[in-house]
Design a protein around this motif. Structure first.
Motif, mmCIF file in Angstrom:
data_model
loop_
_atom_site.group_PDB
_atom_site.id
_atom_site.type_symbol
_atom_site.label_atom_id
_atom_site.label_comp_id
_atom_site.label_asym_id
_atom_site.label_seq_id
_atom_site.Cartn_x
_atom_site.Cartn_y
_atom_site.Cartn_z
ATOM 1 N N TYR A 42 0.797 -1.226 0.000
ATOM 2 C CA TYR A 42 0.000 0.000 0.000
ATOM 3 C C TYR A 42 0.832 1.280 0.000
ATOM 4 O O TYR A 42 0.722 2.107 0.895
ATOM 5 N N PHE A 50 -5.659 -0.756 -5.312
ATOM 6 C CA PHE A 50 -6.613 -1.485 -4.471
ATOM 7 C C PHE A 50 -8.020 -0.893 -4.608
ATOM 8 O O PHE A 50 -9.006 -1.628 -4.712
ATOM 9 N N ILE A 53 -9.406 -2.268 -7.627
ATOM 10 C CA ILE A 53 -9.816 -3.669 -7.417
ATOM 11 C C ILE A 53 -11.237 -3.716 -6.835
ATOM 12 O O ILE A 53 -12.070 -4.523 -7.250
ATOM 13 N N TYR A 59 -14.416 -8.777 -8.158
ATOM 14 C CA TYR A 59 -14.078 -8.610 -6.734
ATOM 15 C C TYR A 59 -15.369 -8.304 -5.961
ATOM 16 O O TYR A 59 -15.762 -7.152 -5.780
ATOM 17 N N GLY A 163 -14.147 -5.099 5.567
ATOM 18 C CA GLY A 163 -13.270 -5.406 4.438
ATOM 19 C C GLY A 163 -12.606 -6.760 4.487
ATOM 20 O O GLY A 163 -11.912 -7.136 3.555
ATOM 21 N N SER A 164 -12.728 -7.497 5.587
ATOM 22 C CA SER A 164 -12.043 -8.784 5.753
ATOM 23 C C SER A 164 -10.519 -8.651 5.745
ATOM 24 O O SER A 164 -9.808 -9.564 5.323
ATOM 25 N N THR A 165 -10.036 -7.516 6.235
ATOM 26 C CA THR A 165 -8.583 -7.359 6.377
ATOM 27 C C THR A 165 -8.033 -8.372 7.385
ATOM 28 O O THR A 165 -6.887 -8.793 7.286
ATOM 29 N N ASN A 168 -6.253 -11.225 5.931
ATOM 30 C CA ASN A 168 -4.887 -11.104 5.404
ATOM 31 C C ASN A 168 -3.833 -11.522 6.433
ATOM 32 O O ASN A 168 -2.632 -11.470 6.164
ATOM 33 N N TYR A 208 -9.245 -12.630 -7.426
ATOM 34 C CA TYR A 208 -7.831 -12.264 -7.196
ATOM 35 C C TYR A 208 -6.982 -12.405 -8.459
ATOM 36 O O TYR A 208 -5.755 -12.312 -8.404
ATOM 37 N N THR A 215 -5.400 -6.772 -10.550
ATOM 38 C CA THR A 215 -4.784 -7.417 -9.382
ATOM 39 C C THR A 215 -3.338 -7.812 -9.696
ATOM 40 O O THR A 215 -2.461 -7.746 -8.829
ATOM 41 N N PHE A 218 -1.386 -4.751 -9.207
ATOM 42 C CA PHE A 218 -1.287 -4.508 -7.755
ATOM 43 C C PHE A 218 -0.167 -5.368 -7.157
ATOM 44 O O PHE A 218 0.673 -4.875 -6.392
ATOM 45 N N MET A 254 -1.503 -15.115 -3.018
ATOM 46 C CA MET A 254 -0.940 -14.417 -4.183
ATOM 47 C C MET A 254 0.577 -14.585 -4.129
ATOM 48 O O MET A 254 1.201 -14.509 -3.056
ATOM 49 N N GLU A 282 0.806 -12.492 -0.496
ATOM 50 C CA GLU A 282 -0.407 -12.230 0.304
ATOM 51 C C GLU A 282 -1.172 -13.518 0.577
ATOM 52 O O GLU A 282 -1.224 -14.418 -0.259
ATOM 53 N N SER A 284 -5.192 -14.393 1.730
ATOM 54 C CA SER A 284 -6.508 -13.833 2.010
ATOM 55 C C SER A 284 -7.389 -14.991 2.475
ATOM 56 O O SER A 284 -7.969 -15.713 1.666
HETATM 57 C C1 AVI Z 1 -7.392 -5.668 1.899
HETATM 58 N N1 AVI Z 1 -7.742 -7.052 1.681
HETATM 59 C C2 AVI Z 1 -8.902 -7.446 2.490
HETATM 60 C C3 AVI Z 1 -7.854 -7.467 0.280
HETATM 61 C C4 AVI Z 1 -8.268 -8.956 0.174
HETATM 62 O O1 AVI Z 1 -9.268 -9.229 -0.482
HETATM 63 O O2 AVI Z 1 -7.599 -9.806 0.774
HETATM 64 C C5 AVI Z 1 -6.546 -7.232 -0.458
HETATM 65 C C6 AVI Z 1 -6.560 -7.716 -1.877
HETATM 66 N N2 AVI Z 1 -5.598 -8.358 -2.468
HETATM 67 C C7 AVI Z 1 -5.901 -8.626 -3.698
HETATM 68 N N3 AVI Z 1 -7.103 -8.179 -3.949
HETATM 69 C C8 AVI Z 1 -7.539 -7.562 -2.819
#
Ligand code: AVI
Length: 328
Positions: A42, A50, A53, A59, A163-165, A168, A208, A215, A218, A254, A282, A284
């Motif tokens: 970020y 993002f 996205i 998404y 947001g379901s962070t 992550n 994703y 993405t 990103f 990812m 990442e 998720s």
């Molecule tokens: C911030 N977070 C919740 C997103 C997710 O869906 O895990 C980050 C993201 N990565 C790729 N697309 C979105």
């Protein structure tokens, strides 16, 4: 609105390099398999991507969560008593936050974010919509307990973490965060948290790995950031975005996969990648009701209510701070 004094949270060396970024990247590229923490996505461009996205047709999380927030106002009002200080973990979203604040009757709003710039921008925008609501932005790393501003100290709190962070984070980090939120918010607090759900693998993978390549851009932006800020020589044209479902750990992963054998440098250190080797960028995690409740309970929160969107893709959970118990 009363702005709190802002602290310089980012430590830099004499050349302006973010020391935590460098330490994370060097440690992550040294380990096997290679990995870089997702929080480094970020920068300005990563945050812009993002946002893009969240508007993609594939998404679904943002739209699904917004649908719940729009549709459950009456229930929020019934279950969340008026007069709470709403503490949002991360910069408020210009769509989701007003939906919640306009629905319950908050006494004040406290956005918490490590980035002072995002924090001030979103607090200013919100102040325009809610001119009578006291807003107390706090520049802080919410992964640790935060001491809240004096005017809200004695108010009951509602934590908001959409947001379901939380997805992550791996389980120990997620539990640490939930516990530290409980410490920040206090004994009689509530938490409204968004968590994405396990569903058809093709739907999750498409979210994703969109055909528009947003993405992918990103993910590759992280390599671009490493090159720019840490004197890296990662060849972007030889790294491929990969998003795949890991069923054992219930998560979309990812990766940046090397399309050939590579040698590159970061901060003067040499690294190599074999063709097909990846840098894991990442996780998720996706949940079902049991895994959600187990995680929340482990973090000191007792679920009270759970809402799904009409297509059952995403959930919002209201929980209350668990009372200490000795048994069972
Ligand atoms: C911030 N977070 C919740 C997103 C997710 O869906 O895990 C980050 C993201 N990565 C790729 N697309 C979105």
């Amino acid at each position: 609105m009363s702005a709190e004094p802002s602290l310089a949270l980012v430590e830099r060396d004499a050349d302006g390099v973010d020391l935590a970024f460098r330490a994370d990247v060097l440690a992550g590229l040294t380990q096997d398999p290679k990995a870089v923490p997702a929080r480094w996505f970020y920068d300005e461009e990563g945050s812009r991507l993002f946002e893009e996205i969240t508007r993609l047709p594939e998404y679904y999380p943002t739209r699904a969560e917004t649908e719940i927030l729009r549709g459950r106002c009456e229930e929020f009002r019934r279950l969340i008593p008026a007069g709470r200080a709403v503490v949002e973990f991360g910069s408020g979203s210009s769509v989701k936050t007003p939906l919640l604040l306009g629905c319950i009757e908050p006494a004040s709003y406290v956005p918490l974010d490590i980035s002072g710039d995002f924090l001030r921008a979103s607090a200013d925008e919100l102040a325009g919509n809610f001119p009578h609501l006291p807003i107390h932005p706090v520049e802080a790393d919410f992964m640790k307990p935060v001491s809240l501003p004096t005017p809200v100290a004695d108010l009951p709190k509602l934590g908001f973490f959409p947001g379901s962070t939380i997805g992550n984070m791996v389980a120990p980090t997620a539990v640490d965060l939930l516990r530290s939120m409980r410490e920040t918010l206090g004994a009689d607090s509530q938490l409204l948290i968004g968590m994405d759900l396990i569903k058809d693998v093709a739907v999750m993978e498409a979210a994703y790995d969109d055909p528009q390549g947003v993405t992918s851009a990103f993910n590759l932006n992280l390599a671009r950031r490493i090159n720019r800020e840490l004197g890296g020589t990662l060849p972007l044209d030889k790294l491929r975005h990969v998003a795949r479902w890991n069923d054992t750990w219930a998560r979309i992963e990812m990766h940046l996969e090397s399309t050939e054998n590579l040698a590159f440098e970061v901060s003067g250190r040499r690294f190599a990648m074999r063709r097909g080797e990846t840098i894991h960028t990442e996780n998720s995690h996706k949940f079902d009701r049991r895994s959600q409740y187990t995680l929340l309970l482990a973090g000191g929160w007792t679920p009270i209510e759970r809402w799904l969107d009409s297509e059952e893709r995403f959930s919002l959970i209201l929980a209350q701070a668990s009372a200490p118990r000795h048994a069972p």
